[in-house]
Design a protein around this motif. Structure first.
Motif, PDB file in Angstrom:
ATOM      1  N   ARG A 174       0.814  -1.214   0.000  1.00  0.00           N
ATOM      2  CA  ARG A 174       0.000   0.000   0.000  1.00  0.00           C
ATOM      3  C   ARG A 174       0.852   1.270   0.000  1.00  0.00           C
ATOM      4  NH1 ARG A 174      -4.741   0.844   3.814  1.00  0.00           N
ATOM      5  NH2 ARG A 174      -4.624  -1.378   4.106  1.00  0.00           N
ATOM      6  N   TYR A 175       1.886   1.268   0.825  1.00  0.00           N
ATOM      7  CA  TYR A 175       2.720   2.472   0.932  1.00  0.00           C
ATOM      8  C   TYR A 175       3.769   2.536  -0.182  1.00  0.00           C
ATOM      9  CZ  TYR A 175       0.802   2.918   5.658  1.00  0.00           C
ATOM     10  OH  TYR A 175      -0.023   3.051   6.730  1.00  0.00           O
ATOM     11  N   ARG A 176       3.998   1.409  -0.812  1.00  0.00           N
ATOM     12  CA  ARG A 176       5.004   1.310  -1.881  1.00  0.00           C
ATOM     13  C   ARG A 176       6.358   1.872  -1.453  1.00  0.00           C
ATOM     14  NH1 ARG A 176       2.953  -0.265  -6.840  1.00  0.00           N
ATOM     15  NH2 ARG A 176       0.718  -0.422  -6.797  1.00  0.00           N
ATOM     16  N   LYS A 177       6.684   1.657  -0.218  1.00  0.00           N
ATOM     17  CA  LYS A 177       7.996   2.017   0.351  1.00  0.00           C
ATOM     18  C   LYS A 177       8.281   3.524   0.264  1.00  0.00           C
ATOM     19  CE  LYS A 177       9.802  -2.349  -1.325  1.00  0.00           C
ATOM     20  NZ  LYS A 177      10.670  -2.942  -2.286  1.00  0.00           N
ATOM     21  N   THR A 178       7.271   4.364   0.183  1.00  0.00           N
ATOM     22  CA  THR A 178       7.532   5.807   0.100  1.00  0.00           C
ATOM     23  C   THR A 178       6.752   6.534   1.185  1.00  0.00           C
ATOM     24  OG1 THR A 178       5.677   6.222  -1.373  1.00  0.00           O
ATOM     25  CG2 THR A 178       7.796   5.727  -2.423  1.00  0.00           C
ATOM     26  N   PHE A 179       7.242   7.704   1.572  1.00  0.00           N
ATOM     27  CA  PHE A 179       6.542   8.514   2.556  1.00  0.00           C
ATOM     28  C   PHE A 179       5.271   9.087   1.926  1.00  0.00           C
ATOM     29  CE2 PHE A 179       5.909  12.499   4.997  1.00  0.00           C
ATOM     30  CZ  PHE A 179       5.666  11.911   6.229  1.00  0.00           C
ATOM     31  N   GLY A 181       3.416   7.611  -0.227  1.00  0.00           N
ATOM     32  CA  GLY A 181       2.422   6.538  -0.177  1.00  0.00           C
ATOM     33  C   GLY A 181       1.736   6.492   1.174  1.00  0.00           C
ATOM     34  N   PHE A 182       2.527   6.671   2.205  1.00  0.00           N
ATOM     35  CA  PHE A 182       2.006   6.689   3.585  1.00  0.00           C
ATOM     36  C   PHE A 182       1.041   7.869   3.750  1.00  0.00           C
ATOM     37  CE2 PHE A 182       2.702   8.659   7.819  1.00  0.00           C
ATOM     38  CZ  PHE A 182       2.135   7.684   8.614  1.00  0.00           C
ATOM     39  N   LEU A 183       1.451   9.052   3.256  1.00  0.00           N
ATOM     40  CA  LEU A 183       0.599  10.242   3.377  1.00  0.00           C
ATOM     41  C   LEU A 183      -0.717  10.059   2.626  1.00  0.00           C
ATOM     42  CD1 LEU A 183       2.905  13.391   3.118  1.00  0.00           C
ATOM     43  CD2 LEU A 183       1.640  12.542   5.088  1.00  0.00           C
ATOM     44  N   TRP A 184      -0.629   9.435   1.457  1.00  0.00           N
ATOM     45  CA  TRP A 184      -1.815   9.201   0.628  1.00  0.00           C
ATOM     46  C   TRP A 184      -2.863   8.386   1.404  1.00  0.00           C
ATOM     47  CZ3 TRP A 184      -3.623  11.212  -3.735  1.00  0.00           C
ATOM     48  CH2 TRP A 184      -4.652  10.555  -4.392  1.00  0.00           C
ATOM     49  N   VAL A 185      -2.380   7.342   2.097  1.00  0.00           N
ATOM     50  CA  VAL A 185      -3.279   6.479   2.861  1.00  0.00           C
ATOM     51  C   VAL A 185      -3.862   7.249   4.058  1.00  0.00           C
ATOM     52  CG1 VAL A 185      -3.393   4.348   4.238  1.00  0.00           C
ATOM     53  CG2 VAL A 185      -2.073   4.377   2.142  1.00  0.00           C
ATOM     54  N   MET A 186      -3.055   8.152   4.617  1.00  0.00           N
ATOM     55  CA  MET A 186      -3.495   8.911   5.800  1.00  0.00           C
ATOM     56  C   MET A 186      -4.508  10.003   5.457  1.00  0.00           C
ATOM     57  SD  MET A 186      -2.164   7.731   8.458  1.00  0.00           S
ATOM     58  CE  MET A 186      -2.245   6.146   7.706  1.00  0.00           C
ATOM     59  N   MET A 187      -4.553  10.385   4.170  1.00  0.00           N
ATOM     60  CA  MET A 187      -5.375  11.540   3.781  1.00  0.00           C
ATOM     61  C   MET A 187      -6.858  11.335   4.063  1.00  0.00           C
ATOM     62  SD  MET A 187      -3.399  12.948   0.528  1.00  0.00           S
ATOM     63  CE  MET A 187      -4.734  13.560  -0.448  1.00  0.00           C
ATOM     64  N   ASN A 188      -7.359  10.149   3.825  1.00  0.00           N
ATOM     65  CA  ASN A 188      -8.790   9.870   4.011  1.00  0.00           C
ATOM     66  C   ASN A 188      -9.261  10.222   5.421  1.00  0.00           C
ATOM     67  OD1 ASN A 188     -11.261   8.655   4.557  1.00  0.00           O
ATOM     68  ND2 ASN A 188     -10.914   6.924   3.208  1.00  0.00           N
ATOM     69  N   PRO A 189      -8.681   9.625   6.489  1.00  0.00           N
ATOM     70  CA  PRO A 189      -9.168   9.980   7.830  1.00  0.00           C
ATOM     71  C   PRO A 189      -8.899  11.431   8.208  1.00  0.00           C
ATOM     72  CG  PRO A 189      -7.292   8.480   7.969  1.00  0.00           C
ATOM     73  CD  PRO A 189      -7.684   8.548   6.546  1.00  0.00           C
ATOM     74  N   ILE A 190      -7.758  11.971   7.756  1.00  0.00           N
ATOM     75  CA  ILE A 190      -7.425  13.349   8.142  1.00  0.00           C
ATOM     76  C   ILE A 190      -8.406  14.342   7.492  1.00  0.00           C
ATOM     77  CG2 ILE A 190      -5.660  15.157   7.950  1.00  0.00           C
ATOM     78  CD1 ILE A 190      -3.573  12.885   8.336  1.00  0.00           C
ATOM     79  N   ILE A 191      -8.710  14.136   6.206  1.00  0.00           N
ATOM     80  CA  ILE A 191      -9.651  15.039   5.518  1.00  0.00           C
ATOM     81  C   ILE A 191     -11.046  14.901   6.133  1.00  0.00           C
ATOM     82  CG2 ILE A 191     -10.819  15.491   3.304  1.00  0.00           C
ATOM     83  CD1 ILE A 191      -8.154  14.829   1.931  1.00  0.00           C
ATOM     84  N   LEU A 192     -11.465  13.642   6.381  1.00  0.00           N
ATOM     85  CA  LEU A 192     -12.789  13.428   6.990  1.00  0.00           C
ATOM     86  C   LEU A 192     -12.890  14.142   8.333  1.00  0.00           C
ATOM     87  CD1 LEU A 192     -13.881   9.727   6.466  1.00  0.00           C
ATOM     88  CD2 LEU A 192     -15.275  11.752   6.126  1.00  0.00           C
ATOM     89  N   TYR A 193     -11.820  14.002   9.118  1.00  0.00           N
ATOM     90  CA  TYR A 193     -11.812  14.642  10.434  1.00  0.00           C
ATOM     91  C   TYR A 193     -11.846  16.161  10.279  1.00  0.00           C
ATOM     92  CZ  TYR A 193     -10.193  16.356  14.931  1.00  0.00           C
ATOM     93  OH  TYR A 193     -10.091  17.043  16.114  1.00  0.00           O
ATOM     94  N   GLY A 194     -11.014  16.691   9.377  1.00  0.00           N
ATOM     95  CA  GLY A 194     -10.948  18.145   9.174  1.00  0.00           C
ATOM     96  C   GLY A 194     -12.301  18.713   8.778  1.00  0.00           C
ATOM     97  N   VAL A 195     -12.957  18.069   7.801  1.00  0.00           N
ATOM     98  CA  VAL A 195     -14.244  18.574   7.293  1.00  0.00           C
ATOM     99  C   VAL A 195     -15.316  18.478   8.384  1.00  0.00           C
ATOM    100  CG1 VAL A 195     -16.088  18.139   5.608  1.00  0.00           C
ATOM    101  CG2 VAL A 195     -13.706  18.080   4.880  1.00  0.00           C
ATOM    102  N   GLN A 196     -15.401  17.308   9.018  1.00  0.00           N
ATOM    103  CA  GLN A 196     -16.472  17.138  10.017  1.00  0.00           C
ATOM    104  C   GLN A 196     -16.282  18.050  11.220  1.00  0.00           C
ATOM    105  OE1 GLN A 196     -17.835  13.333  11.120  1.00  0.00           O
ATOM    106  NE2 GLN A 196     -17.630  12.449   9.088  1.00  0.00           N
ATOM    107  N   SER A 197     -15.043  18.234  11.655  1.00  0.00           N
ATOM    108  CA  SER A 197     -14.825  19.090  12.822  1.00  0.00           C
ATOM    109  C   SER A 197     -15.238  20.521  12.500  1.00  0.00           C
ATOM    110  CB  SER A 197     -13.369  19.020  13.290  1.00  0.00           C
ATOM    111  OG  SER A 197     -12.521  19.428  12.245  1.00  0.00           O
ATOM    112  N   GLN A 198     -14.976  20.955  11.264  1.00  0.00           N
ATOM    113  CA  GLN A 198     -15.356  22.316  10.883  1.00  0.00           C
ATOM    114  C   GLN A 198     -16.868  22.442  10.748  1.00  0.00           C
ATOM    115  OE1 GLN A 198     -13.206  25.042  10.756  1.00  0.00           O
ATOM    116  NE2 GLN A 198     -11.961  23.425  11.685  1.00  0.00           N
ATOM    117  N   VAL A 199     -17.472  21.479  10.041  1.00  0.00           N
ATOM    118  CA  VAL A 199     -18.932  21.547   9.794  1.00  0.00           C
ATOM    119  C   VAL A 199     -19.712  21.520  11.107  1.00  0.00           C
ATOM    120  CG1 VAL A 199     -20.910  20.275   8.812  1.00  0.00           C
ATOM    121  CG2 VAL A 199     -18.839  20.603   7.462  1.00  0.00           C
TER     122      VAL A 199
END
Lengths: 270, 258
Positions: free
Chosen positions: A37-42, A44-62
């Motif tokens: 999933r991460y394909r040995k890159t940072f 790749g790691f950030l890409w996977v992390m984006m989903n929960p972080i964006i969801l959290y950011g949007v919901q906390s603001q809304v």
């Protein structure tokens, strides 16, 4: 026909090592999943992390800015409900089709099918913890959190993992027999998001409906998580932990019974 | 004679299946609302794979399993490998089982052949501590060369078979189960791998070999069991067992090439 059946291994080293072997296989497979999933890159790691972080950011603001929910420390409150919920949803959606999609592997080698399920869960747990820490660090600079709650965190994490494992064990087995289980699981989770106190406190639920929320297993698995970080009170925490443990072990009990009844036929249909 | 390495006593293996069942919850729900009594009272078919089956396999025995398709050869092997739970009876083992039922599998298609080989080796050799050396040797034997470092999803069936067969034959086993594993490899590699598998089989404790090829059965096995209706119909040397199986197959209109 004989009623009892036994599978006996006389090789002592094998008996001792079997749980060790399963744990090692889970670890190796989870590592391979993460690597893929991460394909040995940072990045790749950030890409996977984006989903929960964006969801959290949007919901906390809304919910805090637009809907103006009157909940103190709302960013911490939402973090302790939303992140475990994302773990539940991602795990259920990724684990439900796992026996079906691993059919050729299940039939090819004599490995315990739980290895595939557990590896996926461990993979999701790593993502969940990484996202949780990434969001928690900036929050800690603005809102103080009781450090004891963070130390206690592995206990609610255990019941959460056990509860999700049991749920996923049941649904992944059912998926082999009924091909639309995953869609029903997905539909059920969408509804449960609104029926579970994730972005609102349970006090917002009218008294006469509160019993239904109290019985909701997802709430029971998330509640100790929130009790340890958001509002640590030893009696409340122990209460929530006790209920979560009862729910998790009961679910595990049902999962084991269901699995034992269906195991042989699972290989037949997969 | 020495203590059996595999001791199967009164084994019963029954599958409760329904060929006309609903394959999704929506269908089950509509059928149930239409006629709940029919759904609740519907009887499941029972497939008897083993009926009070008794079998002892001793060290040094290379047992061939023969039987028409669907008779339960693979199911019996899976039961010995611990994949199926017996409906009744005992399966007693005094060694570690290594089994392979398909050679065309990969665990993580996005990873390379070498990385998949490491994972497959974890399943084939769960207690082995020298996985890395074993994988390197198997990859060298498979002659996959630079393809060992490309994603597994690009592998053809033949390449997958090369890798799996090279891995399974890397070390002898206490109890080895090979279920129609030669079928996927190409002709050139089949000759090479056959020799290696035969050498490995000679060094293994006990071998259960499933094949429809009489030549392979004669080459590998020193004892052959013919399965029929969940029971052992014949147990003897390969030549006489093949002749028995051929007669039976002819009677059922399924002639076996000799």
């Amino acid at each position: 026909m004989a009623k009892s059946s036994r599978m006996v291994h006389h090789n002592k080293s094998m008996k001792v090592s079997s749980s060790k072997v399963i744990l090692n296989q889970i670890f190796q497979l989870a590592k391979a999943n993460l690597k893929s999933r991460y394909r040995k890159t940072f990045a790749g790691f950030l890409w996977v992390m984006m989903n929960p972080i964006i969801l959290y950011g949007v919901q906390s603001q809304v919910f805090s800015k637009f809907l103006k929910l009157n909940v103190p420390n709302y960013y911490v409150f939402l973090l302790t409900g939303l992140l475990p919920w994302i773990f539940i949803v991602q795990s259920m959606e990724m684990c439900t089709p796992i026996f079906q999609s691993s059919g050729s592997l299940l039939k090819a080698f004599p490995a315990h099918p739980l290895v595939y399920l557990m590896a996926q869960l461990v993979d999701n747990m790593v993502n969940f913890l990484a996202a949780f820490i990434l969001i928690l660090i900036p929050i800690l600079t603005f809102q103080p959190i009781d450090i004891t709650g963070l130390i206690l965190l592995p206990i609610p994490l255990f019941t959460l993992l056990l509860g999700v494992l049991s749920f996923a064990w049941i649904t992944s087995t059912a998926q082999v027999f009924f091909g639309d289980t995953r869609y029903l699981v997905s539909f059920g989770l969408s509804i449960s998001f609104f029926l579970t106190p994730i972005f609102y406190p349970i006090d917002f639920v009218p008294e006469r409906f509160r019993i239904f929320v109290e019985l909701n297993p997802f709430y029971r698995l998330i509640a100790p998580f929130r009790a340890s970080i958001y509002s640590l009170d030893s009696e409340h925490f122990l209460n929530q932990m006790g209920l979560a443990a009862i729910y998790s072990f009961s679910l595990l009990f049902f999962a084991i019974i269901f699995w034992k009844r269906k195991k042989n036929e699972l290989y037949f249909y997969v | 004679m020495s203590k059996p390495i595999v001791d199967i006593r009164n084994l019963n293996l029954v599958f409760h299946v329904s060929y006309h069942r609903s394959w999704n919850i929506r269908d089950a729900f509509t059928k149930f609302t239409k006629d709940p009594f029919e759904v609740l009272n519907r009887e499941k078919d029972r497939i008897y794979v083993a009926r009070n089956l008794n079998l002892k396999i001793h060290e040094g025995e290379r047992l061939g399993l023969l039987g028409v398709n669907g008779v339960g050869k693979t199911s019996l092997c899976r039961c010995i490998a611990g994949m199926y739970r017996p409906s009744g009876g005992d399966v007693e083992l005094t060694g570690q089982v290594r089994a392979i039922f398909s050679t065309q599998v990969g665990i993580q298609p996005e990873l390379t052949g070498r990385e998949n080989a490491r994972l497959i080796a974890q399943f084939m050799y769960p207690t082995e501590s020298f996985i890395e050396e074993l994988v390197d040797e198997a990859i060298e034997f498979s002659e996959l060369g630079k393809f060992s470092d490309v994603p597994y999803r690009t592998y053809s069936n033949g390449m997958q078979a090369r890798l799996c067969l090279s891995l399974i034959s890397a070390k002898p086993a206490e109890i080895l189960i090979l279920d129609e594993v030669f079928d996927g490899a190409d002709t050139f590699f089949k000759e090479k791998i056959s020799k290696r598998v035969l050498d490995m089989i000679q060094e293994s404790g006990a071998v259960i070999f499933v094949s429809h090829s009489p030549d392979q059965i004669k080459e590998v096995c020193n004892r052959v069991v013919v399965l029929e209706h969940g029971q052992i119909a014949y147990d003897g040397d390969p030549e006489s067992a093949l002749s028995f199986y051929n007669q039976r197959s002819t009677r059922f209109g399924k002639n076996v090439k000799r």
